[in-house]
Write a protein that holds these residues in place. Structure first.
Motif, PDB file in Angstrom:
ATOM      1  N   PHE A  47      45.393  35.990  22.027  1.00  0.00           N
ATOM      2  CA  PHE A  47      43.939  35.859  22.090  1.00  0.00           C
ATOM      3  C   PHE A  47      43.258  37.069  21.448  1.00  0.00           C
ATOM      4  CE2 PHE A  47      39.818  36.140  24.324  1.00  0.00           C
ATOM      5  CZ  PHE A  47      39.340  34.871  24.070  1.00  0.00           C
ATOM      6  N   LYS A  48      43.798  38.256  21.743  1.00  0.00           N
ATOM      7  CA  LYS A  48      43.226  39.486  21.194  1.00  0.00           C
ATOM      8  C   LYS A  48      43.327  39.504  19.668  1.00  0.00           C
ATOM      9  CE  LYS A  48      44.042  43.399  23.342  1.00  0.00           C
ATOM     10  NZ  LYS A  48      44.681  44.679  23.779  1.00  0.00           N
ATOM     11  N   LYS A  49      44.480  39.081  19.129  1.00  0.00           N
ATOM     12  CA  LYS A  49      44.655  39.068  17.669  1.00  0.00           C
ATOM     13  C   LYS A  49      43.674  38.113  16.995  1.00  0.00           C
ATOM     14  CE  LYS A  49      49.017  40.752  15.978  1.00  0.00           C
ATOM     15  NZ  LYS A  49      50.105  40.489  15.029  1.00  0.00           N
ATOM     16  N   VAL A  50      43.463  36.949  17.610  1.00  0.00           N
ATOM     17  CA  VAL A  50      42.519  35.985  17.043  1.00  0.00           C
ATOM     18  C   VAL A  50      41.100  36.554  17.084  1.00  0.00           C
ATOM     19  CG1 VAL A  50      41.463  33.708  17.341  1.00  0.00           C
ATOM     20  CG2 VAL A  50      43.945  33.961  17.515  1.00  0.00           C
ATOM     21  N   LEU A  51      40.740  37.208  18.178  1.00  0.00           N
ATOM     22  CA  LEU A  51      39.418  37.835  18.272  1.00  0.00           C
ATOM     23  C   LEU A  51      39.226  38.879  17.179  1.00  0.00           C
ATOM     24  CD1 LEU A  51      38.679  38.471  22.065  1.00  0.00           C
ATOM     25  CD2 LEU A  51      37.472  36.942  20.514  1.00  0.00           C
ATOM     26  N   ILE A  64      31.784  38.159  20.958  1.00  0.00           N
ATOM     27  CA  ILE A  64      31.850  36.706  20.777  1.00  0.00           C
ATOM     28  C   ILE A  64      31.767  36.021  22.138  1.00  0.00           C
ATOM     29  CG2 ILE A  64      33.331  34.789  20.038  1.00  0.00           C
ATOM     30  CD1 ILE A  64      34.440  36.629  17.859  1.00  0.00           C
ATOM     31  N   LYS A  65      30.820  35.092  22.263  1.00  0.00           N
ATOM     32  CA  LYS A  65      30.651  34.322  23.497  1.00  0.00           C
ATOM     33  C   LYS A  65      29.873  33.057  23.163  1.00  0.00           C
ATOM     34  CE  LYS A  65      26.673  37.231  24.689  1.00  0.00           C
ATOM     35  NZ  LYS A  65      26.114  38.161  25.694  1.00  0.00           N
ATOM     36  N   SER A  66      29.856  32.110  24.089  1.00  0.00           N
ATOM     37  CA  SER A  66      29.141  30.852  23.855  1.00  0.00           C
ATOM     38  C   SER A  66      27.677  31.127  23.529  1.00  0.00           C
ATOM     39  CB  SER A  66      29.245  29.956  25.093  1.00  0.00           C
ATOM     40  OG  SER A  66      30.589  29.593  25.338  1.00  0.00           O
ATOM     41  N   GLU A  94      41.518  31.132  26.587  1.00  0.00           N
ATOM     42  CA  GLU A  94      41.853  29.706  26.660  1.00  0.00           C
ATOM     43  C   GLU A  94      41.360  28.913  25.450  1.00  0.00           C
ATOM     44  OE1 GLU A  94      40.881  27.679  30.298  1.00  0.00           O
ATOM     45  OE2 GLU A  94      41.346  29.442  31.527  1.00  0.00           O
ATOM     46  N   PHE A  95      40.094  29.136  25.047  1.00  0.00           N
ATOM     47  CA  PHE A  95      39.527  28.244  24.035  1.00  0.00           C
ATOM     48  C   PHE A  95      38.333  28.892  23.335  1.00  0.00           C
ATOM     49  CE2 PHE A  95      37.059  24.414  22.730  1.00  0.00           C
ATOM     50  CZ  PHE A  95      38.053  23.770  21.986  1.00  0.00           C
ATOM     51  N   TRP A 108      33.787  21.739  12.882  1.00  0.00           N
ATOM     52  CA  TRP A 108      34.211  22.488  14.063  1.00  0.00           C
ATOM     53  C   TRP A 108      35.535  23.184  13.749  1.00  0.00           C
ATOM     54  CZ3 TRP A 108      31.944  17.725  14.276  1.00  0.00           C
ATOM     55  CH2 TRP A 108      30.840  17.567  15.123  1.00  0.00           C
ATOM     56  N   THR A 109      35.616  24.454  14.093  1.00  0.00           N
ATOM     57  CA  THR A 109      36.885  25.181  14.022  1.00  0.00           C
ATOM     58  C   THR A 109      37.254  25.562  15.444  1.00  0.00           C
ATOM     59  OG1 THR A 109      36.348  26.067  11.837  1.00  0.00           O
ATOM     60  CG2 THR A 109      38.077  27.183  13.074  1.00  0.00           C
ATOM     61  N   ASP A 110      38.422  25.122  15.899  1.00  0.00           N
ATOM     62  CA  ASP A 110      38.830  25.310  17.291  1.00  0.00           C
ATOM     63  C   ASP A 110      40.120  26.106  17.402  1.00  0.00           C
ATOM     64  OD1 ASP A 110      36.677  23.810  18.129  1.00  0.00           O
ATOM     65  OD2 ASP A 110      37.805  21.937  18.257  1.00  0.00           O
ATOM     66  N   PHE A 111      40.150  27.005  18.382  1.00  0.00           N
ATOM     67  CA  PHE A 111      41.352  27.767  18.718  1.00  0.00           C
ATOM     68  C   PHE A 111      41.669  27.503  20.191  1.00  0.00           C
ATOM     69  CE2 PHE A 111      38.966  29.960  15.455  1.00  0.00           C
ATOM     70  CZ  PHE A 111      39.917  30.323  14.515  1.00  0.00           C
ATOM     71  N   GLU A 112      42.798  26.882  20.454  1.00  0.00           N
ATOM     72  CA  GLU A 112      43.209  26.604  21.831  1.00  0.00           C
ATOM     73  C   GLU A 112      44.490  27.394  22.126  1.00  0.00           C
ATOM     74  OE1 GLU A 112      44.532  22.849  24.689  1.00  0.00           O
ATOM     75  OE2 GLU A 112      43.758  22.481  22.668  1.00  0.00           O
TER      76      GLU A 112
END
Length: 264
Positions: A47-51, A64-66, A94-95, A108-112
């Motif tokens: 998750f940290k790497k994706v962020l 980054i947040k909704s 999580e998502f 839409w680009t999604d990361f799960e």
């Protein structure tokens, strides 16, 4: 199989008051591609790497947040195009779901993020909801182009997640070796001699048959070597495209801005 992305986009279609009379046309406006990236990292580390990758890719200086909105500038045919993005769903570790638009088309680009026995899995998905239906030859071309774009982005995330510093160095060395081969073609005696012969007879009138044959042979040789050079440069650029090194300033930024769940 109807994925949750399909269902989500189908809900959007239903709320569009039926742009088309055909149900199939409505469904064919929607297209989703999705792949899994397996990793030896924990969900926390993944998750940290994706962020970090998101912050660095889009130069996002806010957490980054909704609801977060940001933009990115890209060049298309020498024109600068600004694309606007919005984080529509953010669940820590999580998502992450990002919505963006191009004209009236929605993407839409999604990361799960999923835990597994010895590491984690990232499900990387991209969906499109077209303003116009995707059908016929043009629709097939659009989908093929969309898949190629997705695959490039998928490789980028795969490398971010799974490639070590040693792997990156090897890739850089590989790209440099290919580029050197391309340069050697233009420095070769074969290329230089052909170029000299071509320039010697270029633009001349009343050239005799023997010299004309030499001119044509030199031109074919230059075209052949130029083509080989271009292929090697394209190959080197393809290798470099997959290299995405996470910068220290963004690693430090994420460490300061976010609190991550403790690993079980």
């Amino acid at each position: 199989m109807i994925t949750k992305k399909k269902i989500r986009n189908w809900e959007t279609i239903k709320n569009n008051d039926g742009k088309y009379n055909s149900v199939m046309d409505e469904i064919n406006r929607n297209f989703t591609v999705s792949k899994k990236i397996k990793s030896n990292l924990s969900v926390n580390e993944l998750f940290k790497k994706v962020l970090i990758g998101l912050h660095q890719s889009f130069n996002i200086n806010n957490e980054i947040k909704s609801g977060l909105k940001f933009s990115s500038n890209t060049k298309v045919n020498n024109l600068t195009v600004t694309v606007k993005y919005e984080i529509i769903n953010f669940i820590n570790e999580e998502f992450i779901s990002i919505l963006w638009t191009n004209n009236k088309d929605k993407y839409w680009t999604d990361f799960e993020f999923r835990k597994k026995a010895n590491g984690s899995i990232l499900v990387y998905s991209e969906s499109v909801l077209r303003e116009d239906t995707i059908s016929g030859i043009q629709g097939t071309i659009d989908i093929a182009f969309y898949k190629r774009s997705y695959n490039k982005n998928y490789k980028k995330w795969f490398y971010i997640i799974n490639k070590t510093e040693s792997d990156i160095k090897e890739l850089i060395q590989k790209a440099e070796e290919i580029e050197n081969k391309a340069e050697l073609i233009l420095k070769s005696n074969e290329y230089i001699n052909s170029l000299n012969t071509y320039n010697k007879f270029k633009g001349k009138k009343n050239i005799n048959e023997g010299d004309l044959l030499l001119f044509k042979k030199a031109r074919r040789k230059i075209e052949k070597l130029d083509k080989k050079n271009s292929k090697l440069k394209f190959k080197a650029n393809s290798v470099r495209y997959n290299i995405f090194i996470l910068e220290n300033r963004w690693i430090e930024f994420v460490d300061k801005k976010y609190q991550f769940n403790k690993e079980e």
